[in-house]
Design an enzyme around this catalytic site. Structure first.
Site, PDB file in Angstrom:
ATOM      1  N   GLY A  29       0.828  -1.201   0.000  1.00 32.15           N
ATOM      2  CA  GLY A  29       0.000   0.000   0.000  1.00 32.15           C
ATOM      3  C   GLY A  29       0.864   1.252   0.000  1.00 32.15           C
ATOM      4  O   GLY A  29       2.053   1.214   0.334  1.00 32.15           O
ATOM      5  N   GLY A  31       0.827   5.358   1.331  1.00 33.75           N
ATOM      6  CA  GLY A  31       0.189   6.374   2.165  1.00 33.75           C
ATOM      7  C   GLY A  31       0.769   7.743   1.894  1.00 33.75           C
ATOM      8  O   GLY A  31       1.571   7.939   0.974  1.00 33.75           O
ATOM      9  N   GLY A  32       0.364   8.704   2.711  1.00 30.40           N
ATOM     10  CA  GLY A  32       0.813  10.070   2.516  1.00 30.40           C
ATOM     11  C   GLY A  32       2.279  10.268   2.826  1.00 30.40           C
ATOM     12  O   GLY A  32       2.934  11.135   2.240  1.00 30.40           O
ATOM     13  N   MET A  33       2.840   9.464   3.765  1.00 33.04           N
ATOM     14  CA  MET A  33       4.236   9.619   4.153  1.00 33.04           C
ATOM     15  C   MET A  33       5.133   8.514   3.625  1.00 33.04           C
ATOM     16  O   MET A  33       6.321   8.748   3.405  1.00 33.04           O
ATOM     17  CB  MET A  33       4.362   9.657   5.685  1.00 33.04           C
ATOM     18  CG  MET A  33       3.911  10.943   6.333  1.00 33.04           C
ATOM     19  SD  MET A  33       4.267  10.959   8.115  1.00 33.04           S
ATOM     20  CE  MET A  33       6.067  10.819   8.119  1.00 33.04           C
ATOM     21  N   VAL A  36       4.438   0.803   1.801  1.00 37.02           N
ATOM     22  CA  VAL A  36       4.682  -0.441   2.539  1.00 37.02           C
ATOM     23  C   VAL A  36       4.781  -1.591   1.540  1.00 37.02           C
ATOM     24  O   VAL A  36       3.932  -1.733   0.653  1.00 37.02           O
ATOM     25  CB  VAL A  36       3.569  -0.712   3.567  1.00 37.02           C
ATOM     26  CG1 VAL A  36       3.866  -1.995   4.343  1.00 37.02           C
ATOM     27  CG2 VAL A  36       3.435   0.459   4.525  1.00 37.02           C
ATOM     28  N   LYS A  50       8.425  -0.487   5.478  1.00 39.13           N
ATOM     29  CA  LYS A  50       7.819   0.824   5.243  1.00 39.13           C
ATOM     30  C   LYS A  50       8.933   1.788   4.855  1.00 39.13           C
ATOM     31  O   LYS A  50       9.859   2.033   5.632  1.00 39.13           O
ATOM     32  CB  LYS A  50       7.093   1.324   6.495  1.00 39.13           C
ATOM     33  CG  LYS A  50       6.439   2.696   6.311  1.00 39.13           C
ATOM     34  CD  LYS A  50       5.925   3.263   7.640  1.00 39.13           C
ATOM     35  CE  LYS A  50       4.731   2.513   8.145  1.00 39.13           C
ATOM     36  NZ  LYS A  50       4.126   3.195   9.332  1.00 39.13           N
ATOM     37  N   ASP A 145      -3.340   8.819  16.486  1.00 38.83           N
ATOM     38  CA  ASP A 145      -3.951   8.501  15.193  1.00 38.83           C
ATOM     39  C   ASP A 145      -4.660   7.153  15.238  1.00 38.83           C
ATOM     40  O   ASP A 145      -4.550   6.346  14.307  1.00 38.83           O
ATOM     41  CB  ASP A 145      -2.890   8.513  14.089  1.00 38.83           C
ATOM     42  CG  ASP A 145      -3.500   8.645  12.688  1.00 38.83           C
ATOM     43  OD1 ASP A 145      -4.658   9.112  12.588  1.00 38.83           O
ATOM     44  OD2 ASP A 145      -2.832   8.291  11.700  1.00 38.83           O
TER      45      ASP A 145
END
Length: 489
Positions: A29, A31-33, A36, A50, A145
């Site tokens: 996947g 993500g914004g940062m 993975v 990651k 979060d």
């Protein structure tokens, strides 16, 4: 998909080897940062890696926040926190974490599937999450979060809490900030004080757990907004609706738990993750002391549109009758007492009557205490509204100064450090105002709450509206805007 340069860059890593030992097998996947991947060590061990995006890795602050995830998880040592095996930097300079590879799906994916998540299954998941948070909070770590996508359900029936990357820590990461402020997290699950960028503690995570339960049980967020600004204002100024008013099929015990976790005022929430977990276990049938209000006191109405201090759960009105559980204790029959003697003994009757009288007395005391507490809450609310009206009648300059003085984080007001008039940007006449409540939750908003901009402190120490089309605007030139007003002319 090839039109997305970030996705193309992430996909290009498949088949490469990191540091001569980790082969990238597939993309899990993006993500914004970070992205993975599933990877395999040269000795055959499979894991998840990651990797921070290159454009994020150029920021030392964001690199520090990424690396503190390993520090936070290492300090926890909890089996339900995803295990970080290694931390390193790739050949192109991007930091990466090596983590255990999990088999299963996130709570968010399970909840939106065809089968959904049953109430008791959700309670079991949340109980484990709260156990992790209890340990984290004890170490001074606030996750910040918690949300369905960060709670992973393994194929073996376990639960893993993911992504401690933006956790606030008392040691080892307390100085990690962003340049634009401290509002980190996912807005629909953030507590009001977290949305406002204020000081937070473990009760912010408790709010997020309540918001997660609300989302799974109702298929909607605590607040919905057409834009991010609209949602931000609602999360910062409106109490959560009572769960029963949105999902009447949910059991009263669970409604009471979620409503308390989502209390707008942090002092009305569960004081600790452990206290909330005890009520979760009680709802599952364990013998734990209750911390949530009795189901009979669950509020059935929804709070008004704009209210910054209204509690999530309404206490019974003064004089309102409330049923209290009544327990009659009957002494067990001893081996020396025959059935006939027990039925004829006057002592048994006296014991029953005595127990009944004690139960009635305790119920009366409970009602008196609750009634007095309700009166005090009503008086306190009235005083708060009076203070609000007094402030609304003052001039715009007086309001800006008083709100600055009442905010702990700004001991020297904007007027004390403001730049000369010639160096300051002009304020658009009547376009912006300050949305605040006794100096709390400062936002610059446009008329009818169409847009919201955070209040930040610039390099000169002046508090300004940040991100407006006109640039930074000093807040001491703005009029006050109270939640009791729906709009201005």
């Amino acid at each position: 998909m090839s039109d997305d340069p970030q996705l193309a860059h992430c996909t290009a890593r498949i088949g490469t080897v990191l540091r001569g030992k980790w082969r990238i097998d597939s993309l899990i996947g993006v993500g914004g940062m970070a992205a993975v991947y599933e990877a395999t060590h040269r000795i055959g061990r499979r894991c998840a890696i990651k990797i921070l995006h290159p454009e994020i890795a150029v920021s030392r602050e964001l690199r520090a926040r990424f690396e503190q995830e390993a520090l936070a998880v290492n300090q926890l040592g909890h089996p339900a926190a995803v295990n970080v095996i290694d931390i390193d930097t790739s050949e192109d300079g991007s930091p990466f974490l090596v983590m255990e590879l999990l088999d299963g799906e996130s709570l968010g994916k399970r909840a939106h599937g065809s089968g959904g998540v049953e109430e008791r299954e959700l309670l079991r998941v949340v109980s484990t999450v709260l156990d992790v948070l209890d340990v984290a909070h004890g170490l001074g770590i606030v996750h910040r979060d918690i949300k369905p996508d960060n709670l992973f359900l393994t194929s073996s029936g376990g639960v893993k809490v993911l992504d401690f990357g933006i956790a606030r820590m008392k040691q080892g990461g307390s100085n990690v900030r962003t340049r634009i402020g401290a509002m980190l997290g996912t807005i629909p699950y953030m507590s009001p004080e977290q949305v406002a960028g204020g000081q937070i503690d473990g009760r912010a995570d408790i709010f997020a757990v309540g918001a997660t339960m609300f989302r799974v049980l109702t298929k909607r967020h605590v607040h919905e907004g057409s834009t991010e600004s609209d949602l931000l204002i609602k999360m910062a100024t409106q109490p959560a609706p009572a769960l029963r008013s949105v999902a009447p099929s949910v059991s009263p015990e669970v409604c009471a738990i979620v409503d308390r976790a989502l209390a707008f005022d942090p002092s009305r929430r569960y004081p600790t993750a452990r206290a909330m977990r005890e009520d979760i276990e009680r709802a599952l049938g364990a013998n734990a002391a209750p911390h949530a209000p009795a189901p009979a006191s669950i509020r059935a109405d929804v709070s008004s549109a704009i209210s910054v201090d209204a509690p999530t759960m309404a206490a019974p009105a003064p004089g309102q009758a409330m049923q209290a559980p009544m327990v009659v204790s009957v002494p067990p029959q001893s081996a020396a007492t025959s059935p006939r003697a027990g039925s004829d003994s006057p002592f048994l009757l006296i014991a029953v009557i005595g127990s009944f009288a004690v139960a009635v007395f305790l119920a009366v005391v409970f009602l008196v205490v609750r009634s007095r507490g309700s009166v005090e809450d009503t008086r306190e609310s009235a005083d708060d509204e009076t203070s609000q009206e007094d402030k609304a009648s003052g001039s715009s300059r007086t309001m800006a100064t008083s709100s600055s003085a009442s905010t702990p984080s700004s001991t020297a007001g904007p007027s004390a450090t403001a730049k000369p008039p010639s160096a300051r940007r002009p304020v658009p006449d009547g376009k912006y105002r300050l949305l605040m409540k006794d100096g709390k939750y400062p936002f610059c908003v446009t008329s009818k709450l169409k847009k919201a901009y955070p209040v930040r402190t610039n390099d000169e120490g002046v508090k300004v509206c940040s991100g407006t089309p006109e640039g930074p605007i000093p807040i001491d030139d703005l009029k006050a805007y109270h939640p009791s007003e729906l709009q201005w002319e």
